[in-house]
Design a protein around this motif. Sequence first.
Motif, PDB file in Angstrom:
ATOM      1  N   ILE A  17       0.845  -1.370  -0.083  1.00 49.65           N
ATOM      2  CA  ILE A  17       0.196  -0.187  -0.055  1.00 49.65           C
ATOM      3  C   ILE A  17       0.970   1.319   0.031  1.00 49.65           C
ATOM      4  CG2 ILE A  17      -1.516   1.357   1.522  1.00 49.65           C
ATOM      5  CD1 ILE A  17      -2.991  -1.207   2.205  1.00 49.65           C
ATOM      6  N   LEU A  18       2.046   1.143   0.751  1.00 47.91           N
ATOM      7  CA  LEU A  18       2.810   2.234   1.024  1.00 47.91           C
ATOM      8  C   LEU A  18       3.683   2.732  -0.445  1.00 47.91           C
ATOM      9  CD1 LEU A  18       4.122   1.844   4.419  1.00 47.91           C
ATOM     10  CD2 LEU A  18       2.658   3.796   3.598  1.00 47.91           C
ATOM     11  N   LYS A  19       3.649   1.753  -1.422  1.00 49.09           N
ATOM     12  CA  LYS A  19       4.452   2.113  -2.599  1.00 49.09           C
ATOM     13  C   LYS A  19       3.863   3.320  -3.479  1.00 49.09           C
ATOM     14  CE  LYS A  19       6.278  -2.443  -3.065  1.00 49.09           C
ATOM     15  NZ  LYS A  19       6.470  -3.690  -4.182  1.00 49.09           N
ATOM     16  N   ASP A  20       4.725   3.870  -3.881  1.00 49.49           N
ATOM     17  CA  ASP A  20       4.194   5.333  -4.875  1.00 49.49           C
ATOM     18  C   ASP A  20       3.189   4.967  -5.875  1.00 49.49           C
ATOM     19  OD1 ASP A  20       5.752   6.965  -3.165  1.00 49.49           O
ATOM     20  OD2 ASP A  20       7.374   7.059  -4.918  1.00 49.49           O
ATOM     21  N   LEU A  21       2.219   5.686  -6.017  1.00 48.32           N
ATOM     22  CA  LEU A  21       1.284   5.647  -7.084  1.00 48.32           C
ATOM     23  C   LEU A  21       2.099   6.156  -8.355  1.00 48.32           C
ATOM     24  CD1 LEU A  21      -1.962   6.587  -5.300  1.00 48.32           C
ATOM     25  CD2 LEU A  21      -1.493   4.547  -6.332  1.00 48.32           C
ATOM     26  N   PRO A  22       1.648   5.744  -9.554  1.00 50.89           N
ATOM     27  CA  PRO A  22       2.302   6.480 -10.742  1.00 50.89           C
ATOM     28  C   PRO A  22       1.825   7.976 -10.852  1.00 50.89           C
ATOM     29  CG  PRO A  22       0.320   5.055 -11.516  1.00 50.89           C
ATOM     30  CD  PRO A  22       0.569   4.978  -9.751  1.00 50.89           C
ATOM     31  N   GLU A  23       2.823   8.526 -11.707  1.00 51.77           N
ATOM     32  CA  GLU A  23       2.453  10.234 -11.801  1.00 51.77           C
ATOM     33  C   GLU A  23       0.990  10.110 -12.593  1.00 51.77           C
ATOM     34  OE1 GLU A  23       5.097  13.534 -14.170  1.00 51.77           O
ATOM     35  OE2 GLU A  23       6.482  11.845 -13.085  1.00 51.77           O
ATOM     36  N   GLN A  24       0.737   9.692 -13.359  1.00 53.19           N
ATOM     37  CA  GLN A  24      -0.656   9.712 -13.945  1.00 53.19           C
ATOM     38  C   GLN A  24      -1.831   9.932 -12.942  1.00 53.19           C
ATOM     39  OE1 GLN A  24       1.570   7.031 -14.595  1.00 53.19           O
ATOM     40  NE2 GLN A  24       0.653   6.022 -16.220  1.00 53.19           N
ATOM     41  N   ALA A  25      -1.350   9.375 -11.704  1.00 46.02           N
ATOM     42  CA  ALA A  25      -2.474   9.432 -10.792  1.00 46.02           C
ATOM     43  C   ALA A  25      -2.664  10.553 -10.077  1.00 46.02           C
ATOM     44  CB  ALA A  25      -2.272   8.312  -9.624  1.00 46.02           C
ATOM     45  N   ILE A  26      -1.608  11.794 -10.214  1.00 45.67           N
ATOM     46  CA  ILE A  26      -1.685  13.085  -9.684  1.00 45.67           C
ATOM     47  C   ILE A  26      -2.656  13.849 -10.308  1.00 45.67           C
ATOM     48  CG2 ILE A  26      -0.416  14.911  -9.262  1.00 45.67           C
ATOM     49  CD1 ILE A  26       2.087  13.150  -9.377  1.00 45.67           C
ATOM     50  N   VAL A  27      -3.547  14.710  -9.644  1.00 41.82           N
ATOM     51  CA  VAL A  27      -4.482  15.620  -9.756  1.00 41.82           C
ATOM     52  C   VAL A  27      -4.089  16.973  -9.266  1.00 41.82           C
ATOM     53  CG1 VAL A  27      -7.008  16.365  -9.766  1.00 41.82           C
ATOM     54  CG2 VAL A  27      -6.412  13.868  -9.763  1.00 41.82           C
ATOM     55  N   LYS A  28      -4.101  17.995 -10.337  1.00 43.39           N
ATOM     56  CA  LYS A  28      -3.724  19.256  -9.981  1.00 43.39           C
ATOM     57  C   LYS A  28      -5.163  20.357  -9.814  1.00 43.39           C
ATOM     58  CE  LYS A  28      -1.038  23.199 -11.663  1.00 43.39           C
ATOM     59  NZ  LYS A  28      -0.344  23.677 -12.788  1.00 43.39           N
ATOM     60  N   GLU A  29      -5.340  20.879  -8.758  1.00 45.75           N
ATOM     61  CA  GLU A  29      -6.387  21.734  -8.540  1.00 45.75           C
ATOM     62  C   GLU A  29      -6.135  23.138  -8.236  1.00 45.75           C
ATOM     63  OE1 GLU A  29      -9.757  20.392  -6.092  1.00 45.75           O
ATOM     64  OE2 GLU A  29      -9.042  18.302  -6.351  1.00 45.75           O
ATOM     65  N   GLU A  30      -6.821  24.014  -8.784  1.00 40.69           N
ATOM     66  CA  GLU A  30      -6.589  25.582  -8.436  1.00 40.69           C
ATOM     67  C   GLU A  30      -7.646  25.796  -7.487  1.00 40.69           C
ATOM     68  OE1 GLU A  30      -3.992  27.281  -9.430  1.00 40.69           O
ATOM     69  OE2 GLU A  30      -3.239  25.657 -10.647  1.00 40.69           O
ATOM     70  N   ARG A  31      -7.733  26.067  -6.424  1.00 41.61           N
ATOM     71  CA  ARG A  31      -8.678  26.697  -5.361  1.00 41.61           C
ATOM     72  C   ARG A  31      -8.293  27.834  -4.616  1.00 41.61           C
ATOM     73  NH1 ARG A  31      -9.731  21.533  -2.103  1.00 41.61           N
ATOM     74  NH2 ARG A  31      -7.510  21.239  -2.327  1.00 41.61           N
ATOM     75  N   TYR A  32      -8.912  28.813  -4.294  1.00 38.64           N
ATOM     76  CA  TYR A  32      -8.555  29.699  -3.424  1.00 38.64           C
ATOM     77  C   TYR A  32      -7.354  30.666  -3.555  1.00 38.64           C
ATOM     78  CZ  TYR A  32     -12.016  26.805  -1.239  1.00 38.64           C
ATOM     79  OH  TYR A  32     -13.360  26.205  -1.136  1.00 38.64           O
ATOM     80  N   GLY A  33      -7.143  30.681  -5.035  1.00 36.90           N
ATOM     81  CA  GLY A  33      -5.819  31.251  -5.457  1.00 36.90           C
ATOM     82  C   GLY A  33      -4.604  30.366  -5.159  1.00 36.90           C
ATOM     83  N   ASN A  34      -4.577  29.187  -4.731  1.00 38.43           N
ATOM     84  CA  ASN A  34      -3.498  28.198  -4.600  1.00 38.43           C
ATOM     85  C   ASN A  34      -3.648  26.922  -5.267  1.00 38.43           C
ATOM     86  OD1 ASN A  34      -2.328  29.557  -2.283  1.00 38.43           O
ATOM     87  ND2 ASN A  34      -4.216  29.250  -1.207  1.00 38.43           N
TER      88      ASN A  34
END
Length: 192
Positions: A17-34
């Motif tokens: 479970i602790l192994k890294d997820l692949p880069e494709q799993a990353i989601v980028k969100e823009e919220r509240y100016g951050n």
Amino acid sequence: MFPEVTPENIDEIVAEILKDLPEQAIVKEERYGNTYYGYSVGWTIDRLNEIVGPHQWNLVPIKTSMEKSEGRAYNVAMLVGVAIGPPKAWAEDEGPQWYDEEKWAQFTVIPIMYREAWGQSTNMSYGDALKGAMSDGAKKALSMIGLGVKAYKGLIGGLPEDYMYQPTQNKKNDGKLPWESVSYTHLTLPTN
């Protein structure tokens, strides 16, 4: 995949479970100016299915609270439980001494590992608000067992390993922390 989740192999399961997820799993969100980085709930669920199989874990809503805001959006908070263990149908006895059939009635597994977390979502559609709260709670609960925990440590999205989250000051939030800029006055969370 582990053919059966047992107390004897839970440490090996956690290591997977602790192994890294692949880069494709990353989601980028823009919220509240951050800018925020996290993992897609679909990827975290797929990873757990790969490790233990879909029949050896459950995701269950425990409590839900909903309020409608002045703008007619639905604010939903949901306590979500995640349990990992052998299916009840495989059990030769009634489970460990601490196992309470009434408490675990919603689950199809006898939990060896269990975590719960609150999720929150606001949406104009009640169904989408429920789904969002469930997804948010699931990601948080799964991170408590180590799945996708790097997102909550701020260690994804091309950030250095020693990165610490520092909210930015901007015109949108007047220097407040992101969670201070959002009004939850219409959201009532249960106390138990």
